[in-house]
Design a protein around this motif. Structure first.
Motif, PDB file in Angstrom:
ATOM      1  N   ILE A   1       0.843  -1.195   0.000  1.00  0.00           N
ATOM      2  CA  ILE A   1       0.000   0.000   0.000  1.00  0.00           C
ATOM      3  C   ILE A   1       0.875   1.241   0.000  1.00  0.00           C
ATOM      4  N   ASP A   2       0.592   2.166  -0.901  1.00  0.00           N
ATOM      5  CA  ASP A   2       1.157   3.510  -0.834  1.00  0.00           C
ATOM      6  C   ASP A   2       0.118   4.402  -0.172  1.00  0.00           C
ATOM      7  N   ALA A   3       0.441   4.940   1.003  1.00  0.00           N
ATOM      8  CA  ALA A   3      -0.472   5.780   1.768  1.00  0.00           C
ATOM      9  C   ALA A   3      -0.142   7.240   1.493  1.00  0.00           C
ATOM     10  N   LEU A   4      -1.040   7.944   0.818  1.00  0.00           N
ATOM     11  CA  LEU A   4      -0.813   9.329   0.420  1.00  0.00           C
ATOM     12  C   LEU A   4      -1.515  10.278   1.382  1.00  0.00           C
ATOM     13  N   GLU A   5      -0.822  11.350   1.771  1.00  0.00           N
ATOM     14  CA  GLU A   5      -1.378  12.338   2.689  1.00  0.00           C
ATOM     15  C   GLU A   5      -0.791  13.700   2.351  1.00  0.00           C
ATOM     16  N   ILE A   6      -1.636  14.734   2.312  1.00  0.00           N
ATOM     17  CA  ILE A   6      -1.174  16.066   1.927  1.00  0.00           C
ATOM     18  C   ILE A   6      -0.643  16.875   3.104  1.00  0.00           C
ATOM     19  N   GLN A   7      -1.187  16.664   4.325  1.00  0.00           N
ATOM     20  CA  GLN A   7      -0.754  17.451   5.483  1.00  0.00           C
ATOM     21  C   GLN A   7       0.585  16.911   5.999  1.00  0.00           C
ATOM     22  N   GLU A   8       1.560  17.787   6.105  1.00  0.00           N
ATOM     23  CA  GLU A   8       2.911  17.360   6.464  1.00  0.00           C
ATOM     24  C   GLU A   8       2.964  16.669   7.819  1.00  0.00           C
ATOM     25  N   ASP A   9       2.272  17.224   8.819  1.00  0.00           N
ATOM     26  CA  ASP A   9       2.350  16.619  10.149  1.00  0.00           C
ATOM     27  C   ASP A   9       1.663  15.265  10.192  1.00  0.00           C
TER      28      ASP A   9
END
Length: 257
Positions: free
Chosen positions: A72-80
């Motif tokens: 799984i590649d888990a993508l997230e935009i918020q840096e924290d």
């Protein structure tokens, strides 16, 4: 990792599948929607998957714990939150199955990640930017509201990432179901299965789970509604979880596998 070395704005919780989850005190916390989405995703044990908007990473962690997907590649935009997801992955010793990437769903493409996905899944922001009260926490506001992309953007990203015949899974609000279905079909993701989730048989649905297939022909299967609790209280005065809900929580699956 112990609670003494958590950051001041964090806490450590033991959740389903023996996962230890670091959560932000002022961020969205693990709930029923995340677990049911993980259960709704069919096991494809050799599949490569992408999560759009990982948050704490809990859905990817749940799927990895049950080995329902290979990678799984888990993508997230918020840096924290991206950094938080990485710590959760490392602490739960799942780095071999989950890769955390900071990315904007409006920009991500299959060639960016190196290959097309068999599965894409998401618990996306479900409120329009102008709906509800503005959260004091920016984290909650971005997670709940369509600030960094609306449902059309999430469906468009799923289309770009999926191979032909790949599946997109989503949990959503019933009162905005038409927005989800129209966004899926506009991006050539054909809805194939749907289930409404209710607190009990006397309650309106509180969420809906939908799967769609890229490039498929029309044909939607409506699964029986899920009632989380019996209407009558148990001997201790508390409502009992329904037999079906208990089975789903025990197996982390809506299906007989």
């Amino acid at each position: 990792m112990s609670e003494s070395i958590l950051r001041a704005d964090e806490r450590l919780d033991k959740v389903n599948e023996h996962i230890a989850l670091i959560q932000k005190k002022d961020g969205l916390t693990f709930g029923t929607d995340a677990y049911l989405l993980a259960a709704f995703i069919k096991a494809q044990r050799n599949a490569y998957a992408v999560e759009l908007g990982a948050g704490t990473g809990i859905i990817s962690l749940l799927l990895a714990a049950r080995q329902k997907l290979a990678h799984i590649d888990a993508l997230e935009i918020q840096e924290d939150f991206c950094e938080l997801t990485q710590r959760n992955v490392e602490y739960n010793k799942m780095s071999d199955m989950i890769r955390v990437i900071r990315a904007d769903v409006r920009d991500v493409r299959a060639d960016t990640l190196g290959r097309e996905a068999d599965v894409v899944f998401s618990n996306p922001p479900y409120m329009t930017k102008d709906s509800g009260k503005r959260n004091v926490s920016d984290r909650k506001y971005i997670a709940r509201h369509e600030v960094c992309g609306g449902i059309y953007d999430f469906c468009a990203a799923a289309y770009r990432l999926l191979k032909h015949g790949g599946r997109f899974y989503c949990v959503w609000r019933p009162d905005r179901l038409t927005s989800l279905i129209s966004s899926m079909r506009a991006n050539r993701l054909e809805p194939k299965s749907l289930v409404f989730v209710h607190s009990d048989m006397n309650s309106e649905p509180s969420m809906v789970l939908v799967s769609a297939t890229k490039g498929a022909a029309e044909g939607l299967k409506m699964l029986p509604p899920l009632f989380m609790y019996d209407t009558q209280a148990g001997d201790n005065g508390e409502r009992r979880m329904s037999c079906r809900a208990e089975s789903i929580y025990a197996t982390m699956s809506f299906y007989e596998e």
